[in-house]
Design a protein around this motif. Structure first.
Motif, mmCIF file in Angstrom:
data_model
loop_
_atom_site.group_PDB
_atom_site.id
_atom_site.type_symbol
_atom_site.label_atom_id
_atom_site.label_comp_id
_atom_site.label_asym_id
_atom_site.label_seq_id
_atom_site.Cartn_x
_atom_site.Cartn_y
_atom_site.Cartn_z
ATOM 1 N N ASP A 48 0.827 -1.202 0.000
ATOM 2 C CA ASP A 48 0.000 0.000 0.000
ATOM 3 C C ASP A 48 0.864 1.257 0.000
ATOM 4 O O ASP A 48 1.896 1.321 0.670
ATOM 5 C CB ASP A 48 -0.898 0.030 1.239
ATOM 6 C CG ASP A 48 -1.904 -1.108 1.257
ATOM 7 O OD1 ASP A 48 -2.102 -1.740 0.202
ATOM 8 O OD2 ASP A 48 -2.473 -1.378 2.331
ATOM 9 N N GLY A 49 0.400 2.275 -0.714
ATOM 10 C CA GLY A 49 1.110 3.552 -0.731
ATOM 11 C C GLY A 49 0.560 4.460 -1.812
ATOM 12 O O GLY A 49 0.095 3.993 -2.846
ATOM 13 N N GLY A 50 0.593 5.753 -1.543
ATOM 14 C CA GLY A 50 0.101 6.699 -2.529
ATOM 15 C C GLY A 50 -1.380 6.543 -2.834
ATOM 16 O O GLY A 50 -1.836 6.864 -3.933
ATOM 17 N N GLY A 51 -2.132 6.003 -1.892
ATOM 18 C CA GLY A 51 -3.573 5.834 -2.094
ATOM 19 C C GLY A 51 -3.935 4.619 -2.920
ATOM 20 O O GLY A 51 -5.100 4.459 -3.301
ATOM 21 N N ARG A 52 -2.953 3.734 -3.203
ATOM 22 C CA ARG A 52 -3.221 2.548 -4.013
ATOM 23 C C ARG A 52 -2.746 1.296 -3.278
ATOM 24 O O ARG A 52 -1.710 1.312 -2.632
ATOM 25 C CB ARG A 52 -2.483 2.621 -5.356
ATOM 26 C CG ARG A 52 -2.941 3.733 -6.281
ATOM 27 C CD ARG A 52 -2.249 3.602 -7.639
ATOM 28 N NE ARG A 52 -0.806 3.731 -7.529
ATOM 29 C CZ ARG A 52 0.061 2.823 -7.966
ATOM 30 N NH1 ARG A 52 -0.363 1.689 -8.513
ATOM 31 N NH2 ARG A 52 1.378 3.032 -7.855
ATOM 32 N N PRO A 53 -3.502 0.185 -3.412
ATOM 33 C CA PRO A 53 -3.008 -1.081 -2.847
ATOM 34 C C PRO A 53 -1.877 -1.621 -3.704
ATOM 35 O O PRO A 53 -1.774 -1.315 -4.899
ATOM 36 C CB PRO A 53 -4.236 -1.998 -2.913
ATOM 37 C CG PRO A 53 -5.033 -1.460 -4.072
ATOM 38 C CD PRO A 53 -4.826 0.042 -4.040
ATOM 39 N N GLY A 54 -1.015 -2.424 -3.105
ATOM 40 C CA GLY A 54 0.060 -3.056 -3.855
ATOM 41 C C GLY A 54 -0.287 -4.482 -4.211
ATOM 42 O O GLY A 54 -1.245 -5.059 -3.685
ATOM 43 N N TRP A 55 0.499 -5.066 -5.095
ATOM 44 C CA TRP A 55 0.200 -6.436 -5.531
ATOM 45 C C TRP A 55 0.484 -7.474 -4.450
ATOM 46 O O TRP A 55 0.002 -8.615 -4.539
ATOM 47 C CB TRP A 55 0.946 -6.778 -6.818
ATOM 48 C CG TRP A 55 2.418 -6.489 -6.837
ATOM 49 C CD1 TRP A 55 3.022 -5.357 -7.302
ATOM 50 C CD2 TRP A 55 3.476 -7.352 -6.398
ATOM 51 N NE1 TRP A 55 4.386 -5.453 -7.165
ATOM 52 C CE2 TRP A 55 4.697 -6.674 -6.622
ATOM 53 C CE3 TRP A 55 3.518 -8.635 -5.835
ATOM 54 C CZ2 TRP A 55 5.939 -7.227 -6.302
ATOM 55 C CZ3 TRP A 55 4.753 -9.183 -5.523
ATOM 56 C CH2 TRP A 55 5.931 -8.483 -5.768
ATOM 57 N N TRP A 56 1.239 -7.107 -3.398
ATOM 58 C CA TRP A 56 1.472 -8.005 -2.266
ATOM 59 C C TRP A 56 1.068 -7.344 -0.960
ATOM 60 O O TRP A 56 1.656 -7.603 0.095
ATOM 61 C CB TRP A 56 2.938 -8.425 -2.219
ATOM 62 C CG TRP A 56 3.148 -9.893 -2.467
ATOM 63 C CD1 TRP A 56 2.202 -10.829 -2.759
ATOM 64 C CD2 TRP A 56 4.400 -10.598 -2.427
ATOM 65 N NE1 TRP A 56 2.767 -12.066 -2.923
ATOM 66 C CE2 TRP A 56 4.116 -11.960 -2.733
ATOM 67 C CE3 TRP A 56 5.714 -10.222 -2.189
ATOM 68 C CZ2 TRP A 56 5.114 -12.937 -2.794
ATOM 69 C CZ3 TRP A 56 6.705 -11.196 -2.250
ATOM 70 C CH2 TRP A 56 6.410 -12.540 -2.545
ATOM 71 N N SER A 57 0.023 -6.507 -0.994
ATOM 72 C CA SER A 57 -0.433 -5.819 0.211
ATOM 73 C C SER A 57 -0.836 -6.786 1.313
ATOM 74 O O SER A 57 -0.730 -6.474 2.501
ATOM 75 C CB SER A 57 -1.613 -4.902 -0.116
ATOM 76 O OG SER A 57 -1.195 -3.784 -0.860
ATOM 77 N N GLY A 58 -1.315 -7.962 0.932
ATOM 78 C CA GLY A 58 -1.711 -8.945 1.927
ATOM 79 C C GLY A 58 -0.541 -9.524 2.689
ATOM 80 O O GLY A 58 -0.719 -10.169 3.730
ATOM 81 N N LEU A 59 0.670 -9.285 2.179
ATOM 82 C CA LEU A 59 1.871 -9.857 2.784
ATOM 83 C C LEU A 59 2.750 -8.800 3.449
ATOM 84 O O LEU A 59 3.484 -9.103 4.387
ATOM 85 C CB LEU A 59 2.677 -10.569 1.689
ATOM 86 C CG LEU A 59 3.652 -11.668 2.080
ATOM 87 C CD1 LEU A 59 2.903 -12.877 2.640
ATOM 88 C CD2 LEU A 59 4.482 -12.094 0.867
ATOM 89 N N ILE A 60 2.670 -7.554 2.948
ATOM 90 C CA ILE A 60 3.584 -6.493 3.380
ATOM 91 C C ILE A 60 2.798 -5.347 4.010
ATOM 92 O O ILE A 60 1.833 -4.848 3.418
ATOM 93 C CB ILE A 60 4.383 -5.937 2.186
ATOM 94 C CG1 ILE A 60 5.133 -7.064 1.460
ATOM 95 C CG2 ILE A 60 5.352 -4.855 2.638
ATOM 96 C CD1 ILE A 60 5.693 -6.642 0.111
#
Length: 392
Positions: A87-99
């Protein structure tokens, strides 16, 4: 040799503040905070012997580097991935569930770094960028290997002031980078987790990559790679390549469950239009990739995957594994078609035989190869368990 960092915070009161940092200085980020930036470096020599006078690497970070500079985690992305892993900049990341804070890779504890690979098209220098003559590199871009990717990442970490890595982790092409990190920086990496990735890319994978490249190059709009600025891009070819890839990333069980023999909503039975729901799905995936990825980068990065073999030029696989000093965890997926779990289990056993503190874990999933991007809960447990193991 000039190297510079530019870092921008994406959270807090300094959201729009830029800072230019010289080599060795660290960005002042708070615990858990997200930042992004560019690393500019000169005279990058590739494994093939080619030299690029200027290279740009886009990267993102989460968390804060500790005083000992030894709590860093490098996250490596897959073929069509990018640096936005969390997550960052108002967007989820592709590994947000892990990081993230309190997650398996806890950004309150670790300083997490992800960068876009060279040869890609998400911020780092690649074939779509301008060469010294002002024209896009296109097919003049040097042949890239996984080792080239890792060598540039190592220079980025030096610039960020990182002394030692608590962990390097990645899946698929990211897992190949993790394997190389374990060998190339063996005294610097305490733990490597390679997910759904062989230490040497198998012939079946090379074959599928070639089929995907053939699809792109057969598109007349590819124009021998010189399509930039022409108003025509090989969209049909890249979409076909994506369809081939998707058939290897998922499973027959998932396709049966999701699509069965259901017909497409607008299907008219004509050979050129989709008749079944699964066809519409594959076309949709191709359209999505065309909106965010460059066809030439696809060619270059699949070639980098083909070249992956940690034993190449090092006296073979066993000689390479004997160089590994940190702990190694290999994670396979029981339904992975391309990266067969039996091969990964064998690789982990061979590493142990070569004196590496190695273990193998297996994720059970109906999603096939893509499970490492979907099954966050069981994968998080595996990562947490692996990180609790002693390094030696």
């Amino acid at each position: 040799m000039a190297e510079t960092l530019q870092v921008r915070r994406t959270t807090g009161s300094a959201a729009l503040q830029w800072a230019a940092l010289s080599t060795g200085q660290r960005p002042d980020t708070e615990a858990g905070q997200h930042a992004c930036g560019w690393f500019h470096l000169d005279d990058v020599v590739f494994e093939c012997g080619a030299l690029l006078p200027r290279v740009r690497v886009y990267f993102e970070t989460w968390g804060r580097l500790n005083a000992a500079a030894d709590n860093a985690v490098v996250v490596c992305h897959a073929l069509t991935g990018d640096a936005h892993a969390a997550d960052g900049g108002g967007r989820p990341g592709w590994w947000s569930g892990l990081i993230g804070p309190g997650r398996a890779i806890d950004t309150n504890r670790y300083f997490v770094i992800a960068s876009n690979v060279i040869g890609g098209c998400a911020g780092s220098t690649g074939p779509s960028d301008l060469a010294e003559d002002g024209r896009p590199y296109a097919m003049r871009f040097p042949a890239v290997t996984v080792r080239d990717m890792v060598a540039v990442q190592m220079r980025l970490l030096d610039a960020l002031g990182v002394r030692e890595l608590a962990l390097v982790i990645g899946g698929s092409l990211g897992g190949m980078q993790a394997w190389e990190w374990a060998v190339m920086a063996s005294g610097r990496v305490r733990h490597t987790i390679a997910i759904a990735a062989h230490p040497a890319f198998p012939p079946l994978g090379i074959g599928y990559n070639e089929a995907m490249r053939m699809a792109i190059m057969a598109d007349a709009d590819w124009q021998n790679g010189e399509y930039y600025g022409t108003g025509r891009t090989p969209q049909a070819g890249l979409a076909a390549a994506r369809a081939i890839g998707m058939l290897t990333y998922r499973t027959d069980l998932l396709f049966e469950e999701r699509f069965g023999r259901r017909t497409a909503e607008a299907g008219d039975g004509a050979p050129a239009s989709p008749r079944f729901a699964v066809e519409s799905y594959l076309r949709h995936q191709g359209d999505k990739l065309n909106r965010r990825f460059d066809a030439n980068s696809y060619l270059y990065l699949t070639r980098a995957m083909d070249s992956h073999d940690i034993g190449r030029g090092r006296g073979g696989m066993e000689a390479a594994l004997r160089q590994v000093r940190g702990r190694l965890t290999v994670i396979g997926i029981d339904t992975d078609y391309l990266y067969a779990p039996r091969d990964l289990r064998r690789a982990a056993r061979l590493a142990a035989d070569c004196g590496v503190a190695s273990s193998y874990r297996e994720l059970s999933s109906k999603y096939g190869h893509d499970a490492f991007l979907i099954e966050f809960e069981p994968l998080s447990r595996m990562v947490e368990e692996a990180l609790r193991e002693p390094v030696r």
